[in-house]
Design a protein around this motif. Sequence first.
Motif, PDB file in Angstrom:
ATOM      1  N   LEU A 179     -33.507  75.678  46.072  1.00 12.02           N
ATOM      2  CA  LEU A 179     -34.924  76.008  45.939  1.00 12.02           C
ATOM      3  C   LEU A 179     -35.801  75.065  46.742  1.00 12.02           C
ATOM      4  O   LEU A 179     -36.970  75.361  47.003  1.00 12.02           O
ATOM      5  CB  LEU A 179     -35.345  75.960  44.467  1.00 12.02           C
ATOM      6  N   PHE A 180     -35.239  73.932  47.124  1.00 10.01           N
ATOM      7  CA  PHE A 180     -36.017  72.947  47.868  1.00 10.01           C
ATOM      8  C   PHE A 180     -35.653  72.933  49.346  1.00 10.01           C
ATOM      9  O   PHE A 180     -36.025  72.018  50.069  1.00 10.01           O
ATOM     10  CB  PHE A 180     -35.809  71.557  47.242  1.00 10.01           C
ATOM     11  N   TYR A 181     -34.943  73.970  49.784  1.00  7.73           N
ATOM     12  CA  TYR A 181     -34.551  74.057  51.189  1.00  7.73           C
ATOM     13  C   TYR A 181     -35.760  74.078  52.131  1.00  7.73           C
ATOM     14  O   TYR A 181     -35.731  73.425  53.178  1.00  7.73           O
ATOM     15  CB  TYR A 181     -33.680  75.293  51.409  1.00  7.73           C
ATOM     16  N   PRO A 182     -36.854  74.798  51.793  1.00  6.68           N
ATOM     17  CA  PRO A 182     -38.024  74.760  52.671  1.00  6.68           C
ATOM     18  C   PRO A 182     -38.646  73.371  52.808  1.00  6.68           C
ATOM     19  O   PRO A 182     -39.397  73.115  53.749  1.00  6.68           O
ATOM     20  CB  PRO A 182     -38.999  75.726  51.992  1.00  6.68           C
ATOM     21  N   ILE A 183     -38.338  72.472  51.877  1.00  4.27           N
ATOM     22  CA  ILE A 183     -38.870  71.107  51.926  1.00  4.27           C
ATOM     23  C   ILE A 183     -37.832  70.139  52.484  1.00  4.27           C
ATOM     24  O   ILE A 183     -38.139  69.294  53.338  1.00  4.27           O
ATOM     25  CB  ILE A 183     -39.314  70.642  50.521  1.00  4.27           C
ATOM     26  N   LEU A 184     -36.567  70.269  52.045  1.00  2.15           N
ATOM     27  CA  LEU A 184     -35.521  69.314  52.405  1.00  2.15           C
ATOM     28  C   LEU A 184     -34.721  69.727  53.633  1.00  2.15           C
ATOM     29  O   LEU A 184     -34.131  68.874  54.297  1.00  2.15           O
ATOM     30  CB  LEU A 184     -34.564  69.117  51.229  1.00  2.15           C
ATOM     31  N   GLY A 185     -34.658  71.015  53.925  1.00  3.26           N
ATOM     32  CA  GLY A 185     -33.847  71.476  55.039  1.00  3.26           C
ATOM     33  C   GLY A 185     -32.372  71.204  54.807  1.00  3.26           C
ATOM     34  O   GLY A 185     -31.854  71.367  53.703  1.00  3.26           O
ATOM     35  N   LYS A 186     -31.672  70.726  55.840  1.00  2.00           N
ATOM     36  CA  LYS A 186     -30.230  70.478  55.753  1.00  2.00           C
ATOM     37  C   LYS A 186     -29.892  69.372  54.754  1.00  2.00           C
ATOM     38  O   LYS A 186     -28.744  69.274  54.303  1.00  2.00           O
ATOM     39  CB  LYS A 186     -29.680  70.097  57.135  1.00  2.00           C
ATOM     40  N   ARG A 187     -30.868  68.541  54.401  1.00  3.94           N
ATOM     41  CA  ARG A 187     -30.607  67.484  53.415  1.00  3.94           C
ATOM     42  C   ARG A 187     -30.296  68.067  52.038  1.00  3.94           C
ATOM     43  O   ARG A 187     -29.818  67.354  51.148  1.00  3.94           O
ATOM     44  CB  ARG A 187     -31.808  66.540  53.329  1.00  3.94           C
ATOM     45  N   THR A 188     -30.565  69.356  51.874  1.00  2.15           N
ATOM     46  CA  THR A 188     -30.210  70.024  50.611  1.00  2.15           C
ATOM     47  C   THR A 188     -28.713  69.907  50.336  1.00  2.15           C
ATOM     48  O   THR A 188     -28.293  69.861  49.174  1.00  2.15           O
ATOM     49  CB  THR A 188     -30.598  71.522  50.686  1.00  2.15           C
ATOM     50  N   TYR A 189     -27.904  69.850  51.398  1.00  2.18           N
ATOM     51  CA  TYR A 189     -26.449  69.820  51.232  1.00  2.18           C
ATOM     52  C   TYR A 189     -25.901  68.395  51.204  1.00  2.18           C
ATOM     53  O   TYR A 189     -24.696  68.198  51.315  1.00  2.18           O
ATOM     54  CB  TYR A 189     -25.793  70.622  52.354  1.00  2.18           C
ATOM     55  N   GLY A 190     -26.760  67.411  51.037  1.00  2.05           N
ATOM     56  CA  GLY A 190     -26.337  66.021  50.978  1.00  2.05           C
ATOM     57  C   GLY A 190     -26.688  65.381  49.651  1.00  2.05           C
ATOM     58  O   GLY A 190     -26.950  66.071  48.656  1.00  2.05           O
ATOM     59  N   PRO A 191     -26.718  64.059  49.612  1.00  5.24           N
ATOM     60  CA  PRO A 191     -26.969  63.332  48.353  1.00  5.24           C
ATOM     61  C   PRO A 191     -28.263  63.715  47.645  1.00  5.24           C
ATOM     62  O   PRO A 191     -28.305  63.737  46.410  1.00  5.24           O
ATOM     63  CB  PRO A 191     -26.988  61.868  48.803  1.00  5.24           C
ATOM     64  N   ILE A 192     -29.332  64.011  48.411  1.00  4.82           N
ATOM     65  CA  ILE A 192     -30.600  64.370  47.761  1.00  4.82           C
ATOM     66  C   ILE A 192     -30.445  65.689  46.997  1.00  4.82           C
ATOM     67  O   ILE A 192     -30.852  65.815  45.840  1.00  4.82           O
ATOM     68  CB  ILE A 192     -31.745  64.474  48.796  1.00  4.82           C
ATOM     69  N   GLY A 193     -29.853  66.673  47.662  1.00  6.24           N
ATOM     70  CA  GLY A 193     -29.630  67.956  46.999  1.00  6.24           C
ATOM     71  C   GLY A 193     -28.676  67.827  45.822  1.00  6.24           C
ATOM     72  O   GLY A 193     -28.865  68.460  44.781  1.00  6.24           O
ATOM     73  N   TRP A 194     -27.644  66.996  45.977  1.00  5.81           N
ATOM     74  CA  TRP A 194     -26.703  66.789  44.871  1.00  5.81           C
ATOM     75  C   TRP A 194     -27.399  66.167  43.662  1.00  5.81           C
ATOM     76  O   TRP A 194     -27.097  66.507  42.524  1.00  5.81           O
ATOM     77  CB  TRP A 194     -25.555  65.883  45.318  1.00  5.81           C
ATOM     78  N   THR A 195     -28.338  65.249  43.938  1.00  4.30           N
ATOM     79  CA  THR A 195     -29.083  64.618  42.830  1.00  4.30           C
ATOM     80  C   THR A 195     -29.868  65.657  42.048  1.00  4.30           C
ATOM     81  O   THR A 195     -29.905  65.634  40.808  1.00  4.30           O
ATOM     82  CB  THR A 195     -30.032  63.538  43.377  1.00  4.30           C
ATOM     83  N   VAL A 196     -30.492  66.595  42.769  1.00  2.00           N
ATOM     84  CA  VAL A 196     -31.228  67.673  42.096  1.00  2.00           C
ATOM     85  C   VAL A 196     -30.291  68.490  41.223  1.00  2.00           C
ATOM     86  O   VAL A 196     -30.604  68.815  40.068  1.00  2.00           O
ATOM     87  CB  VAL A 196     -31.920  68.580  43.138  1.00  2.00           C
ATOM     88  N   ASP A 197     -29.112  68.807  41.740  1.00  2.00           N
ATOM     89  CA  ASP A 197     -28.159  69.609  40.971  1.00  2.00           C
ATOM     90  C   ASP A 197     -27.609  68.842  39.773  1.00  2.00           C
ATOM     91  O   ASP A 197     -27.350  69.433  38.715  1.00  2.00           O
ATOM     92  CB  ASP A 197     -27.014  70.076  41.875  1.00  2.00           C
ATOM     93  N   VAL A 198     -27.411  67.540  39.922  1.00  4.39           N
ATOM     94  CA  VAL A 198     -26.952  66.724  38.788  1.00  4.39           C
ATOM     95  C   VAL A 198     -27.991  66.746  37.671  1.00  4.39           C
ATOM     96  O   VAL A 198     -27.657  66.889  36.484  1.00  4.39           O
ATOM     97  CB  VAL A 198     -26.654  65.274  39.229  1.00  4.39           C
ATOM     98  N   ILE A 199     -29.288  66.621  38.028  1.00  2.15           N
ATOM     99  CA  ILE A 199     -30.353  66.700  37.025  1.00  2.15           C
ATOM    100  C   ILE A 199     -30.308  68.044  36.313  1.00  2.15           C
ATOM    101  O   ILE A 199     -30.443  68.139  35.085  1.00  2.15           O
ATOM    102  CB  ILE A 199     -31.736  66.484  37.684  1.00  2.15           C
ATOM    103  N   ALA A 200     -30.078  69.113  37.091  1.00  2.00           N
ATOM    104  CA  ALA A 200     -30.018  70.455  36.505  1.00  2.00           C
ATOM    105  C   ALA A 200     -28.819  70.591  35.571  1.00  2.00           C
ATOM    106  O   ALA A 200     -28.920  71.177  34.486  1.00  2.00           O
ATOM    107  CB  ALA A 200     -29.941  71.503  37.615  1.00  2.00           C
ATOM    108  N   VAL A 201     -27.664  70.056  35.968  1.00  2.00           N
ATOM    109  CA  VAL A 201     -26.464  70.136  35.127  1.00  2.00           C
ATOM    110  C   VAL A 201     -26.666  69.374  33.828  1.00  2.00           C
ATOM    111  O   VAL A 201     -26.362  69.879  32.729  1.00  2.00           O
ATOM    112  CB  VAL A 201     -25.232  69.588  35.883  1.00  2.00           C
TER     113      VAL A 201
END
Length: 533
Positions: A179-201
């Motif tokens: 959902l944050f791809y328009p803001i993060l771009g390719k960083r969505t698939y790295g540690p920043i995106g993983w942190t978001v998913d960990v919070i969601a989990v």
Amino acid sequence: MLERLQRVLGLQTIPGVFFTSAGIALLFVILAIPFDQEVAGAFAVLTGWVAHHLGWFYIFSVSSLLVFLLWLAVSRYGSIRLGSDDARPDYSTLTWFTMLFAAGIGTILMFWGVAEPVSHFVKPPFNDVEPGSEQAASDAMTIALYHFGLHTWTIFAMPGLAIAYFSYRHQLPMRISSLFYPILGKRTYGPIGWTVDVIAVLGTLFGVATSLGLGALQLNSGLSYLFGVPTTGWVQVVLIAVITSIAAVSVAFGLDKGVRRLSQINIGLAILLLLTVFVVGPSVFIANGMVESVGSYISALPWLAFWTDTFKASDWQRQWTLFYWAWTITWAPYVGIFIARISRGRTIREFITGVLFAPTAFTLVWFGIFGLSAISVEMDGQIALAEHVQQDPSVAIFAFLEAFPLTQLASLLSVIIIIVFFTTSSDSASLVIDMLTRREDQPSLVRQRIFWAAAQGVIAATMLLAGGLEALQNVITALGLPFCLLLMFMAVSLYRALKADSLGYSVNELVQGRAFDKVNATAGTQQEPKNVQ
């Protein structure tokens, strides 16, 4: 190292998301069991700080998101379809609704349908209202509908809409980080995106665990009433273990065979119980009260939505509204992804209208029948219902049913409904957590889904043993804050993407800046959208 561990265990995951989430959950359990009082005390202090300093943020965020969604539904973006332009819904409207309800707040309605209206009736939150008065009864229904109506489903609809849009419209992975791809771009698939998913989990784990804990409390009360089972923490742990085992079996069958069938069965049972109470209860009083309650809810909603209890030094908001919003917010990743999974092919307008208003309408009927009947029972003095509720809200529905014929049968039916709601919440959450912790090109392994179902049960049991209902409330109120922030950023990200989409630009062009620059340049002008392959 994590990838090596994954190979040894034979898992199919995103190691950084899976093992971090599982590790934090395990650490909580390890610390909470021997140091239950210390952990409970720490969360009580943290919850007090959050409620005092940031309670207003919870209230403002949820109400602002409701306004945003309503605006989207009536705007030009409402006709955008969640999928290709010729996509059509995967499920019929009736099946879609039953799945929404069972995986959403079915367990919550069973727990609070009687307890909350009676609580506010005998102990109004407003200073100038006399307990047990007509005004107290009206306010009690209005507040209950506020807590379980449009605002609750706003919290579910926001991530659900964003996930469905980015997944089906732009083929991004069905994870919160997308959902944050328009803001993060390719960083969505790295540690920043993983942190978001960990919070969601983690939010999903603890949010569903809270519901499982409440369900165990209520089941224990029902079994105590029916069969004399003792009401103790260890009995509740056994109940969690049994129901989690049932959920593990259900989750092994997947979405269509497991969750869908259980949802359809349970909505039928819930309606049967609802109609029984309406027929044998004060039907005319209920009908009159439901119509009046709808009007009171609609008229009070504008000020109630932004009411923060500023001029009254009480703990009411923390115990009720902030707890509900935080609890629902922790559910939001799970329910959002689940709703997205079953909503492909619908337009944004259909999605918002259906997710906000259909379950809210059912909630109005549910509280209208159970809440008004309970208030009538208390006003008539048939049984000491308020006394039962104040001592233990989990026993509310069973004490309430004593005022009607076929009490034992109705109570047994209630126990069955709670068990199935318990199961559908756990198994659908396990499916969603599994999606959050693996790539879309990886298979969904049954053992991974069962692991997450078991994790929910263990966390629920741990929180119950650490302090019961109060511990559940404190943990959730504190943990809901990070995802509340994500919800606000989510709305911004969705709006940016929709703005570009309306002119025919892809999400990749939006990330690269080209589409957004053109959107800004053409704001207020008429431009034919280009075709994007």
